[in-house]
Design an enzyme around this catalytic site. Structure first.
Site: not given
Length: 655
Positions: A12, A40, A72, A94, A122, A124, A216, A218, A260
């Site tokens: 992303c 990740h 993160h 990000c 997580h 983040e 990861s 996501n 990632s």
């Protein structure tokens, strides 16, 4: 077996940005570290470590050098610790995560109990919670939301990679827990788009391969969503984990990747599946004409080559079937040991020789690539050969293709001659192998690229941000500024601190300008910019020469019922209120002054914040009269003479 790639996959914007920032540090002076793995993906982290950038778990592990904050993000205590120890920081957080951190911090300041929707473990989520002094509540499931107590005020932010549908379900429950719910949906749209793309592809294929780190969040969620769509799902980190046996009898395979996952790992997976496809195709009992198989060149002669295709005998390719145009010598095109695709023209000729064609195999492959590109709307490269009636003639995969003039650029181009000889990328519009018809569009690709740039620009823009841009277009109401592939508008009222008659008086097309972001509206695709707010208001510099109590000369610029406006220097006006025009009562401003008249005024007030100046004509006159008498009194200060004695004769009355 057909292999399809998800339209939206892999890095992303935030991860790509963090990776690029880390790569830019390779070979730089001093030691560089990442605070935790930059992404990740253990393969990428290992490669980065081999290039001199090692991951550490805590700032305390670093005594000197530079720490790269991963996408993160981290809490404020990390920045403080780094500053205390003299460690430099490269902040690759990000922009979406940064937005969530700021939103959570502001909600806490505004008196809300902060709820962060996401996975508590997580990194983040931990970084977002840290910006609330670790006071925020973390909710991952509807059950956890239901178990919460009631609060007077609840403020919500979300993990950027959280599922949008689940977030909506949780916030609906939170509405029942408070009378004042403020929601900040900080889910990154790129995550939702990637998930939607994967689910859509998973519903169309027999098996789905999800590439990404096993740890990861996501990527795991991406795999779960694909399983819900039906069919087999394989979650892998590298191509080595693929097993050919898993794909026996599978006709279509889809490939997607988490945020990632680097492109090179996705490409390795694609190539591995393509190899499986060829192995499965060659696992046959009979060789038939029309088949396309892989072979290894075992002998090269001047006018023919011999190819081992794993059958009972070697195949032969004559010079005419080796390449187009036909070469003079086969050695100019191929070499022994090279692996090539060949089409079986005759599997059992009278001479007992398997006749093959490399040219026809490449033609079939070209049409397959073209069909796949059309189905997936993937870009393909072509070389512009010449300008023909209505557009361009382009060579793509050694096939002739047509690009209509209306599809060369975003806007119609009158003269296309400058494109001849250029290598450009196109999106297929129409592919018809039977009619040998290929129609391409560059416009569709440019539109997609513009949309991608828009998404990236909108993700990083913030109000009051100062940025640079290029003037692209001027209208009578303002100028459009290119700020990284997206146009923003500077309205004529924001062109200058001075009054502007025409935008062209201030800027010209092609000028590089500095602007301030006034407003960003991603839904309406509108960005409002300002030239004047990007620089200091010249009014503030001009007013420095004036002070309350000064008497200055100005010109009446206009009159009004409540007083007169007087310009005391170019661009600086003050107001003489009706009550300050004269010593006596004034009912009409123009009884005392008229526009264009030069007057002396006294500055009674300066309000810099509101750019207002109070002036007085009557006080200026009083000060002038007092000054006149003062000079006389100063000359006779030792002689005791009263004003009555000096001027009394003027007031004597005759009997």
């Amino acid at each position: 077996m057909k292999i399809l790639l998800a339209e939206h996959r892999g890095f992303c914007y935030g991860v790509k940005r963090a990776v690029e920032m880390a790569r830019n540090c390779i070979g730089c002076e001093g030691k560089h570290y990442t605070l935790g793995p930059i992404i990740h993906n253990p393969q990428f982290v290992k490669k980065l470590e081999e290039q001199g950038i090692r991951a550490v778990k805590d700032v305390a592990e670093v005594s000197d050098g530079t720490i790269i904050i991963r996408s993160h993000g981290v809490g404020p205590q990390v920045y403080a610790a780094a500053e205390k120890n003299g460690i430099k920081i490269i902040d690759a957080t990000c922009p979406h995560v940064k937005k969530a951190q700021q939103a959570a911090q502001q909600l806490l300041k505004d008196g809300y109990t902060v709820v962060v929707v996401g996975e508590a473990h997580h990194p983040e989520i931990k970084s977002i919670v840290a910006w609330t002094h670790n006071q925020a509540l973390v909710v991952e499931t509807p059950e956890q939301a239901q178990a919460l107590s009631c609060y007077p005020r609840l403020g919500v932010v979300s993990q950027t990679t959280f599922a949008g549908k689940l977030f909506t379900e949780i916030t609906a429950i939170l509405k029942t827990k408070t009378e004042d719910l403020k929601i900040n949906k900080t889910i990154c749209t790129a995550t939702e788009i990637r998930q939607q793309s994967a689910v859509q592809l998973a519903a169309e294929v027999d098996a789905m391969i999800v590439v990404g780190g096993k740890n990861s969040a996501n990527t795991s969620r991406l795999a779960d969503l694909c399983r819900q769509a039906g069919g087999k799902v394989f979650l892998i980190e590298t191509a080595e984990e693929l097993d050919q046996q898993d794909f026996q009898g599978v006709d279509t395979v889809g490939i997607t990747a988490g945020a990632s996952t680097p492109d090179w790992i996705i490409e390795e997976v694609y190539r591995k599946m393509a190899e499986f496809d060829q192995i499965i195709k060659q696992d046959i009992t009979k060789l038939e004409a029309g088949m396309v198989v892989k072979g290894t060149i075992v002998d090269v002669r001047q006018d023919e080559i011999f190819v081992d295709i794993g059958y009972k005998g070697e195949g032969v390719i004559p010079l005419a079937e080796l390449a187009y145009p036909v070469p003079e010598n086969a050695a100019d095109i191929v070499s022994v040991g090279q692996t090539i695709d060949v089409l079986v023209e005759d599997a059992d000729s009278a001479e007992g020789i398997i006749k093959l064609s490399k040219v026809k195999a490449e033609e079939i492959a070209a049409w397959e690539k073209l069909a796949a590109a059309l189905e997936n709307q993937q870009p393909i490269e072509g070389t512009v050969l010449e300008v023909i009636k209505g557009g361009l003639l382009v060579a793509v995969f050694d096939q002739r293709a047509f690009v209509p003039a209306s599809h060369v650029e975003l806007r119609f181009v009158e003269d296309l001659s400058s494109y001849v000889g250029q290598k450009l990328e196109f999106i297929p519009l129409e592919i018809d192998q039977g009619k040998k018809r290929i129609v391409l569009s560059r416009k569709l690709l440019l539109q997609a690229q513009r949309q991608q740039r828009e998404a990236e620009v909108y993700a990083t823009l913030a109000e009051k941000q100062i940025i640079k841009g290029i003037v692209r277009r001027i209208t009578n109401f303002g100028a459009f500024i290119d700020i990284g592939g997206v146009d923003g508008l500077v309205h004529i009222s924001d062109m200058s601190w001075q009054r502007v008659k025409s935008p062209s008086d201030v800027v010209s097309v092609g000028d590089e300008v500095t602007v301030q972001v006034l407003k960003v509206d991603p839904e309406k695709k509108r960005i409002s910019l300002s030239l004047k707010y990007a620089e200091r208001d010249p009014w503030l510099d001009k007013i420095e020469q004036f002070a309350v109590g000064m008497i200055v000369t100005g010109k009446v610029s206009k009159t009004a019922k409540f007083g007169a406006f007087v310009e005391i220097c170019p661009g600086v006006e003050g107001l003489v209120h009706l009550s300050e025009l004269a010593d006596h009562r004034v009912t009409n401003t123009e009884e005392v002054v008229k526009a264009g008249q030069e007057v002396k005024v006294k500055i009674t007030d300066i309000d810099k914040s509101n750019k207002r100046i109070g002036l007085s004509i009557s006080q200026a006159q009083q000060d002038a009269e007092r000054s006149e008498f003062q000079s006389y009194l100063d000359d006779h200060h030792e002689i005791h003479v009263t004003l009555g004695e000096k001027f009394g004769h003027l007031f004597k009355r005759e009997d």
